[in-house]
Design an enzyme around this catalytic site. Sequence first.
Site, PDB file in Angstrom:
ATOM      1  N   CYS A  36     -47.004  31.542 -13.431  1.00 58.54           N
ATOM      2  CA  CYS A  36     -47.713  30.265 -13.647  1.00 58.54           C
ATOM      3  C   CYS A  36     -46.945  29.097 -13.075  1.00 58.54           C
ATOM      4  O   CYS A  36     -47.533  28.119 -12.631  1.00 58.54           O
ATOM      5  CB  CYS A  36     -47.956  30.055 -15.137  1.00 58.54           C
ATOM      6  SG  CYS A  36     -46.436  30.104 -16.115  1.00 58.54           S
ATOM      7  N   GLU A  84     -51.531  27.046 -22.797  1.00 60.99           N
ATOM      8  CA  GLU A  84     -50.523  27.218 -21.744  1.00 60.99           C
ATOM      9  C   GLU A  84     -51.275  27.695 -20.503  1.00 60.99           C
ATOM     10  O   GLU A  84     -51.600  28.877 -20.374  1.00 60.99           O
ATOM     11  CB  GLU A  84     -49.480  28.261 -22.180  1.00 60.99           C
ATOM     12  CG  GLU A  84     -48.694  27.873 -23.429  1.00 60.99           C
ATOM     13  CD  GLU A  84     -47.604  26.841 -23.139  1.00 60.99           C
ATOM     14  OE1 GLU A  84     -47.226  26.673 -21.968  1.00 60.99           O
ATOM     15  OE2 GLU A  84     -47.136  26.203 -24.087  1.00 60.99           O
TER      16      GLU A  84
HETATM   17  P1  NAD Z   1     -57.154  34.668 -17.927  1.00 62.13           P
HETATM   18  O1  NAD Z   1     -57.460  33.279 -18.384  1.00 62.13           O
HETATM   19  O2  NAD Z   1     -58.129  35.345 -17.059  1.00 62.13           O
HETATM   20  O3  NAD Z   1     -56.936  35.637 -19.192  1.00 62.13           O
HETATM   21  C1  NAD Z   1     -55.991  35.356 -20.200  1.00 62.13           C
HETATM   22  C2  NAD Z   1     -56.411  36.045 -21.482  1.00 62.13           C
HETATM   23  O4  NAD Z   1     -57.653  35.493 -21.903  1.00 62.13           O
HETATM   24  C3  NAD Z   1     -56.624  37.541 -21.380  1.00 62.13           C
HETATM   25  O5  NAD Z   1     -56.111  38.164 -22.538  1.00 62.13           O
HETATM   26  C4  NAD Z   1     -58.149  37.675 -21.335  1.00 62.13           C
HETATM   27  O6  NAD Z   1     -58.639  38.881 -21.867  1.00 62.13           O
HETATM   28  C5  NAD Z   1     -58.580  36.525 -22.203  1.00 62.13           C
HETATM   29  N1  NAD Z   1     -59.935  36.028 -21.912  1.00 62.13           N
HETATM   30  C6  NAD Z   1     -60.626  36.112 -20.761  1.00 62.13           C
HETATM   31  N2  NAD Z   1     -61.836  35.521 -20.891  1.00 62.13           N
HETATM   32  C7  NAD Z   1     -61.886  35.040 -22.153  1.00 62.13           C
HETATM   33  C8  NAD Z   1     -62.863  34.309 -22.892  1.00 62.13           C
HETATM   34  N3  NAD Z   1     -64.022  33.959 -22.364  1.00 62.13           N
HETATM   35  N4  NAD Z   1     -62.564  33.960 -24.161  1.00 62.13           N
HETATM   36  C9  NAD Z   1     -61.385  34.297 -24.707  1.00 62.13           C
HETATM   37  N5  NAD Z   1     -60.423  34.996 -24.065  1.00 62.13           N
HETATM   38  C10 NAD Z   1     -60.675  35.357 -22.797  1.00 62.13           C
HETATM   39  O7  NAD Z   1     -55.707  34.577 -17.240  1.00 62.13           O
HETATM   40  P2  NAD Z   1     -54.906  35.746 -16.530  1.00 62.13           P
HETATM   41  O8  NAD Z   1     -55.563  36.087 -15.252  1.00 62.13           O
HETATM   42  O9  NAD Z   1     -54.582  36.825 -17.483  1.00 62.13           O
HETATM   43  O10 NAD Z   1     -53.517  34.988 -16.224  1.00 62.13           O
HETATM   44  C11 NAD Z   1     -53.316  34.187 -15.117  1.00 62.13           C
HETATM   45  C12 NAD Z   1     -53.458  32.721 -15.449  1.00 62.13           C
HETATM   46  O11 NAD Z   1     -52.639  32.393 -16.548  1.00 62.13           O
HETATM   47  C13 NAD Z   1     -52.993  31.820 -14.335  1.00 62.13           C
HETATM   48  O12 NAD Z   1     -53.863  30.712 -14.231  1.00 62.13           O
HETATM   49  C14 NAD Z   1     -51.623  31.363 -14.789  1.00 62.13           C
HETATM   50  O13 NAD Z   1     -51.191  30.134 -14.239  1.00 62.13           O
HETATM   51  C15 NAD Z   1     -51.828  31.272 -16.244  1.00 62.13           C
HETATM   52  N6  NAD Z   1     -50.538  31.422 -16.935  1.00 62.13           N
HETATM   53  C16 NAD Z   1     -50.013  30.351 -17.591  1.00 62.13           C
HETATM   54  C17 NAD Z   1     -48.784  30.469 -18.208  1.00 62.13           C
HETATM   55  C18 NAD Z   1     -48.157  29.328 -18.944  1.00 62.13           C
HETATM   56  O14 NAD Z   1     -47.207  29.581 -19.693  1.00 62.13           O
HETATM   57  N7  NAD Z   1     -48.613  28.104 -18.798  1.00 62.13           N
HETATM   58  C19 NAD Z   1     -48.099  31.681 -18.153  1.00 62.13           C
HETATM   59  C20 NAD Z   1     -48.669  32.746 -17.471  1.00 62.13           C
HETATM   60  C21 NAD Z   1     -49.894  32.613 -16.876  1.00 62.13           C
END
Ligand code: NAD
Length: 490
Positions: free
Chosen positions: A268, A234
């Site tokens: 998002c 997602e």
């Molecule tokens: P992010 O990708 O930075 O982090 C998301 C999660 O991934 C966190 O728990 C983080 O600790 C973990 N993470 C970070 N690096 C990682 C790695 N190398 N391996 C595994 N896990 C890792 O995203 P964010 O800043 O928390 O959220 C914002 C983003 O999420 C935006 O791009 C937004 O569009 C997207 N988003 C999508 C949805 C959806 O339903 N499609 C909903 C909300 C947010």
Amino acid sequence: MVAAAALHDPVPLTSVPLTSRPADELLGGLLKQQRAASLEAGPPSLEQRLEDLERLRRVLLENQENFAAAISKDFGHRSRHETLISEIFVSLEGIKHMRRNLAEWMSPERRWVSMLFFPGRSQVVYQPVGVVGVIAPWNFPVQLALLPVATALAAGNRVMLKPSEYTPATSALLKEALGRAFPDDKVAVVLGGPEVGAAFSRLAFDHLLFTGSTSVGKKIMQAAAENLVPVTLELGGKSPFIVDDSFSMERAAGSLVTGKLTNAGQICIAPDYALVPEGRSDELVASLQREVGRRYPTMLNNPDYTSIVNHRHYERLRHLLSDAQQKGGRLVEVNPGGERFDDESKHKLPLTLVLNPTEDMAVMQDEIFGPILPVVSYRTLDEAIGYVNARPRPLALYLFSDDEQRQQRVLERTTSGGVCINETLLHVAQEDLPFGGIGASGMGAYHGREGFLAMSHKKPVFHQARWNGTALMKPPYGPRLERLLKFMLR
Ligand code: NAD
């Protein structure tokens, strides 16, 4: 196969600080414990799943104010009402829909059988996949953690959750509240940042649901590929907001303010940029000024207006604005109270429009995720469609048009995760619609039945009847089979 001893020798793994042992070993032990418990207990009954969902419902209800306070602490400020609506209410509605429909979703499905195999029976049975991993982001830290957890439990699975390190108070509360409601071998919460996330995504789950950025999503898929773990991704992207020529700008602006200023645009599916008919940008600016003024006469100390989550994102958004300005964009701040937003400690930003944006601006390349809106002009609807299609496939698309033919044209000629017509955001709240992206905005979907299916094994089963015709096909082959083959190979 997991050794039975693992089940009888449980270690309180989630209570061990992650720094005391390598994360891989610790998380691997937890997964082993959950898988062994799942094999030992077998698939949970409907009653058990309803009870699990009820426990989750109580976690939300009993902690609603605590969650609101924790998220607000994490963000600097998060509107309490936004939390109660978008985290608590939305999650409760999702759980209610699951509880109401679970019996039907779980029922084996009878399928068609060819005359040749009659009176055998075919059916699809829905089996829990086993242990599901969930990695959640910070922007809706309760909803985006607990809806996937609820979906995994509804499908009869065990679940390990890793919430975001950007919302430490909320993540700690999730761990505590879920820890009280469920044993570790059913629902376990693991805290930590990207390193723990990376170790988590290397685990041999039976399914992994990740919500977060596209760039991290790629890493997740790479890590999951090592164990052939199926993923639901997602992700995010740049969701267009298109206003058709004949549509009321006042009406469109009302929905735009909801989509762009709820959670200060940190959604998002927030409209990322607007596509408006040539010559109508000023009308959009005026309509937005009026609508924002009505909803947020002031913003800086207004409890209804949420802060940017942290200094890094605050600076990122300010950089998007200075970059756009340097490259010739006209910035229009929608700031009804005429306030000065220079108190960095509050991390609040007003809605800022970027008129005449150009492709080289960062604001036109990256997902914005904040209260900034580039406004792009188009001449014909097909030009707007071409603009969308020249970019990675977005998570959402918003079209404002009362003309059914033009609605149909946009629906047919663009591809996005989901669509809302004459509204923003609300497709995500339709419990009976799947939610997910496509291409760069994600893979797979959940919510409602699609979530149940994503986390279930759809197992085909054929039941042979005592008396059946397949004996005719066994050697020694003879004239009876010849006659049958003549019929079969017509
Ligand atoms: P992010 O990708 O930075 O982090 C998301 C999660 O991934 C966190 O728990 C983080 O600790 C973990 N993470 C970070 N690096 C990682 C790695 N190398 N391996 C595994 N896990 C890792 O995203 P964010 O800043 O928390 O959220 C914002 C983003 O999420 C935006 O791009 C937004 O569009 C997207 N988003 C999508 C949805 C959806 O339903 N499609 C909903 C909300 C947010």
